[in-house]
Design an enzyme around this catalytic site. Structure first.
Site, PDB file in Angstrom:
ATOM      1  N   HIS A  72       3.886 -55.844   5.548  1.00 48.63           N
ATOM      2  CA  HIS A  72       4.290 -56.707   6.655  1.00 48.63           C
ATOM      3  C   HIS A  72       5.443 -56.048   7.380  1.00 48.63           C
ATOM      4  O   HIS A  72       6.006 -55.035   6.915  1.00 48.63           O
ATOM      5  CB  HIS A  72       4.687 -58.102   6.160  1.00 48.63           C
ATOM      6  CG  HIS A  72       3.537 -59.047   6.031  1.00 48.63           C
ATOM      7  ND1 HIS A  72       2.778 -59.443   7.117  1.00 48.63           N
ATOM      8  CD2 HIS A  72       3.017 -59.680   4.953  1.00 48.63           C
ATOM      9  CE1 HIS A  72       1.832 -60.279   6.703  1.00 48.63           C
ATOM     10  NE2 HIS A  72       1.954 -60.439   5.400  1.00 48.63           N
TER      11      HIS A  72
ATOM     12  N   ASP B  39       6.660 -55.300  14.251  1.00 47.56           N
ATOM     13  CA  ASP B  39       5.381 -55.733  14.812  1.00 47.56           C
ATOM     14  C   ASP B  39       5.328 -55.562  16.327  1.00 47.56           C
ATOM     15  O   ASP B  39       4.367 -55.009  16.872  1.00 47.56           O
ATOM     16  CB  ASP B  39       5.116 -57.205  14.471  1.00 47.56           C
ATOM     17  CG  ASP B  39       4.786 -57.405  13.002  1.00 47.56           C
ATOM     18  OD1 ASP B  39       4.541 -56.394  12.309  1.00 47.56           O
ATOM     19  OD2 ASP B  39       4.790 -58.553  12.538  1.00 47.56           O
TER      20      ASP B  39
END
Length: 280
Positions: A43, A73
């Site tokens: 992640h 991200d």
């Protein structure tokens, strides 16, 4: 998706490019398409941790602090994917040849750290948190608590901005010189006590429109109502939901107002896509 998934589905870049050589095929993963960790789960937090960038984030010496998923991200991942796809599209338009864009979050995040890497290489940036110019290591680039337990951001790096800051604070006659590093602790104490003497709204009114580089730390709800952001229509409202407007802005092709999504089942969506794919 992890590397190899689209290939198993028959939608890999080789298959697609064989049908359309001009195709630009964008792939974004955390670890990249190759390397020992390519197929491992991850992640945002783990991606930016392994790049070394997370180590230096935050102002406290005892532990790093992470900025939700804006850095990995969106910053190191999506932004670099868009840049890569647009660049490849320009080349495809000129040459008729498409290509695969491999946008790994670890690659983009590492590249975002390029300036800091340069500062470290020249001996102007420490690995210790809270000791550097842009991480709270100087008292004139920092957050300060106000009387009402809110915060203001101070970014008066340049000498002329620093002079405006201390003049507006009313401490010009007692503040140490900006470059007196050995007296920065004294400067910090003066700034802390002064900012704590008034509310955030008071300081906002005092500094707004000046070159002191001081701004209130607003909540997202407050930001949407700020006079400057409202004047620029930085936020829009769709179906009673306030949200950021598309950016950047184009003079020749202004972005149309987005519309709310239409409800549709996955089967109907796939059916439309299939129908379009078989058309000549």
């Amino acid at each position: 998706m992890r590397p190899g998934v689209t290939e198993r589905l028959g939608l890999g870049p080789d298959t697609c490019s064989a049908r359309n050589p001009r195709l630009v095929y964008g792939r974004m993963t955390g670890w990249g398409q190759t390397g020992p960790l390519a197929h491992a789960a991850g992640h945002d937090l783990t991606y930016i941790a392994i790049t070394g960038v997370l180590h230096g984030l935050g102002q406290t010496a005892d532990r790093p602090q992470f900025p939700i998923n804006l850095l990995g991200d969106f910053g190191g991942g999506s932004t670099f994917l868009v840049i890569g796809v647009l660049s490849a599209l320009l080349r495809a338009r000129m040459t008729g040849q498409g290509q695969v864009v491999d946008a790994a979050i670890i690659d983009g995040t590492s590249y975002l750290d390029l300036m800091t890497a340069g500062l470290r290489a020249s001996g102007r940036h420490s690995l210790l948190r809270g000791r550097n110019m842009l991480d709270g290591g100087v008292p004139y680039y920092r957050l300060y608590r106000t009387l009402d337990d809110r915060w203001v951001a101070v970014g008066a790096l340049e000498p002329q901005f620093f002079r405006t800051l201390v003049d507006r604070l009313g401490v010009a006659d007692i503040i140490p010189a900006q470059d007196e590093v050995e007296r920065h602790g004294e400067m910090e104490s003066i700034f802390e006590a002064t900012f704590a003497s008034r509310t955030m709204a008071d300081w906002t009114a005092r500094f707004e429109g000046t070159d002191a580089c001081v701004a209130p730390v607003l909540t997202p709800v407050e930001a949407a109502q700020h006079t400057h952001l409202r004047a620029r229509n930085t936020h829009i409202v769709i179906d009673d939901v306030t949200q950021p407007a598309p950016a950047p802005r184009f003079s020749g092709t202004p972005t149309a107002m987005p519309t709310a999504p239409r409800k549709s089942s996955a089967d109907r969506v796939l059916a439309r896509w299939t129908a379009k794919s078989v058309q000549p």
